[in-house]
Design a protein around this motif. Structure first.
Motif, PDB file in Angstrom:
ATOM      1  N   GLY A   1       1.010  -1.264   0.051  1.00  0.00           N
ATOM      2  CA  GLY A   1       0.068  -0.141  -0.018  1.00  0.00           C
ATOM      3  C   GLY A   1       0.864   1.205   0.040  1.00  0.00           C
ATOM      4  N   CYS A   2       1.824   1.109  -0.691  1.00  0.00           N
ATOM      5  CA  CYS A   2       2.732   2.397  -0.803  1.00  0.00           C
ATOM      6  C   CYS A   2       2.063   3.693  -1.371  1.00  0.00           C
ATOM      7  CB  CYS A   2       3.937   2.146  -1.666  1.00  0.00           C
ATOM      8  SG  CYS A   2       4.908   3.597  -1.737  1.00  0.00           S
TER       9      CYS A   2
ATOM     10  N   THR B   1      17.746   5.744   4.194  1.00  0.00           N
ATOM     11  CA  THR B   1      16.331   6.403   3.896  1.00  0.00           C
ATOM     12  C   THR B   1      15.582   6.478   5.400  1.00  0.00           C
ATOM     13  OG1 THR B   1      15.500   4.023   3.342  1.00  0.00           O
ATOM     14  CG2 THR B   1      16.279   5.588   1.660  1.00  0.00           C
ATOM     15  N   ILE B   2      14.741   7.572   5.470  1.00  0.00           N
ATOM     16  CA  ILE B   2      13.851   7.505   6.837  1.00  0.00           C
ATOM     17  C   ILE B   2      12.795   8.015   6.327  1.00  0.00           C
ATOM     18  CG2 ILE B   2      13.748   8.605   9.160  1.00  0.00           C
ATOM     19  CD1 ILE B   2      16.658   9.198   9.285  1.00  0.00           C
ATOM     20  N   GLY B   3      11.441   7.343   6.822  1.00  0.00           N
ATOM     21  CA  GLY B   3      10.219   7.774   6.392  1.00  0.00           C
ATOM     22  C   GLY B   3       9.158   7.569   7.321  1.00  0.00           C
ATOM     23  N   GLN B   4       8.063   8.190   7.231  1.00  0.00           N
ATOM     24  CA  GLN B   4       7.021   8.098   8.222  1.00  0.00           C
ATOM     25  C   GLN B   4       6.418   6.892   8.009  1.00  0.00           C
ATOM     26  OE1 GLN B   4       5.417  10.473  10.768  1.00  0.00           O
ATOM     27  NE2 GLN B   4       4.411   8.581  11.223  1.00  0.00           N
TER      28      GLN B   4
ATOM     29  N   PRO C   1       8.647  12.722   4.972  1.00  0.00           N
ATOM     30  CA  PRO C   1       7.749  11.865   5.291  1.00  0.00           C
ATOM     31  C   PRO C   1       7.275  10.811   4.369  1.00  0.00           C
ATOM     32  CG  PRO C   1       7.293  14.200   5.773  1.00  0.00           C
ATOM     33  CD  PRO C   1       8.645  14.052   5.114  1.00  0.00           C
ATOM     34  N   LEU C   2       7.344  10.985   3.251  1.00  0.00           N
ATOM     35  CA  LEU C   2       6.922  10.113   2.159  1.00  0.00           C
ATOM     36  C   LEU C   2       8.037   9.037   1.598  1.00  0.00           C
ATOM     37  CD1 LEU C   2       4.342  12.157   0.210  1.00  0.00           C
ATOM     38  CD2 LEU C   2       3.773  10.075   1.649  1.00  0.00           C
TER      39      LEU C   2
END
Length: 316
Positions: free
Chosen positions: A59-60, A249-252, A291-292
């Motif tokens: 569900g990206c 990489t860092i995402g919410q 965030p994305l």
């Protein structure tokens, strides 16, 4: 027959859990529904080749943007994972089929038809397979090289936790351009978020890749908003750099269903910018922290920057 499109059957191990509230997303996270000619053509090619994509299964939120550009992250070895991570929307359980020996060829054909300059190949965890799918990854890499020799290849692998340590060499010998394995979260949250994995095993896996072939870029990512502290995130950065990881990489974290791990908070864009600045200061060649951000989001453009950063550092 099990139908993994039904949530209760998709995640049977989560069905008995009480619901976690799903808070309203802030304005900086909302995206448009996927559509467009490029999106439809990518969808057609994926279905024509009977390929699974992590974009759909997980569900990206970036699927619409990426698929419109012809970029889809193909997920090999089936659509059912033998792990049961509390954050993940991929179907869990015992995979209903053996590995498909023709899948590497179908992936290579799709990559050629999409005309990709850079491709990301990931997989489910297959703890039921003796080598964890290492040979299947290697065959897929070789098939893509044969059909599209100019395409750079990024793989996002499982941890091969229950395999002979030597299986990693099989993947490395196939020479992907980027070897990605996500740590996903801080070590203190592993029992709740990633119970089937081991933080230091995953960290050592990345380190071993670099020891086996220093020319391969290594990459790893984490989610934030699961309940970690900023100090814990910075410690993970230090651990990754000690393992010589090139790209972070860092995402919410976004909660797929009420049965999944709760969102602790939505991290602001300013906080992501601070993480990015800190990570570059610790010596990463490339950092993507928004965030994305997801592992394969803008992967082709990021690979070009990663290569340029290495050349600049070598020339310094």
């Amino acid at each position: 027959m099990r139908d993994i499109k039904i949530p209760e059957q998709r995640h049977p191990e989560k069905a008995h859990r009480s619901d976690n509230a799903q808070p309203k997303k802030p304005h900086w996270i909302r995206v448009k529904a996927p559509d467009g000619e490029g999106y439809r053509e990518t969808h057609r090619i994926m279905r024509e080749h009977k390929l699974v994509t992590v974009c759909e299964e997980a569900g990206c939120p970036n699927a619409g943007e990426c698929w419109n550009q012809g970029h889809a992250t193909m997920m090999i070895m089936g659509d059912t994972c033998t792990r049961a991570c509390s954050f993940c929307n991929i179907a869990t359980g015992k995979p209903p089929e053996e590995l498909d020996p023709f899948e590497p060829g179908r992936v290579a054909d799709a990559v050629q038809k999409l005309g990709l300059n850079h491709v990301v190949i990931t997989s489910v965890d297959r703890d039921d397979v003796q080598d964890g799918g290492a040979a299947h990854f290697a065959q897929t890499i070789r098939a893509i090289r044969h059909r599209s020799p100019g395409t750079t290849i990024e793989i996002l692998t499982p941890d091969f936790l229950h395999c002979d340590p030597g299986v990693l060499q099989v993947v490395v010998d196939a020479k992907p351009d980027v070897f990605n394995h996500n740590l996903e979260t801080v070590p203190g949250l592993y029992p709740a978020v990633r119970p089937g994995a081991r933080y230091f095993h995953s960290l050592r896996l990345l380190q071993r890749v670099k020891e086996m072939d220093p020319s391969i870029f290594t990459k790893s990512g984490i989610m934030v908003g699961l309940g970690e502290t900023r100090e814990q995130v910075r410690q993970v950065m230090d651990d990754m750099r000690a393992a010589d990881v090139d790209f972070l990489t860092i995402g919410q974290y976004l909660q797929p269903t009420p049965k999944h791990h709760a969102v602790d908070r939505f991290v602001t864009p300013d906080e992501f910018a601070a993480y990015e600045k800190a990570a570059f200061g610790k010596g990463f060649l490339m950092v993507s922290a928004t965030p994305l951000t997801r592992s394969s989001y803008h992967a082709g453009d990021d690979f070009a920057r990663l290569s340029a950063a290495r050349q600049e550092r070598l020339g310094a």
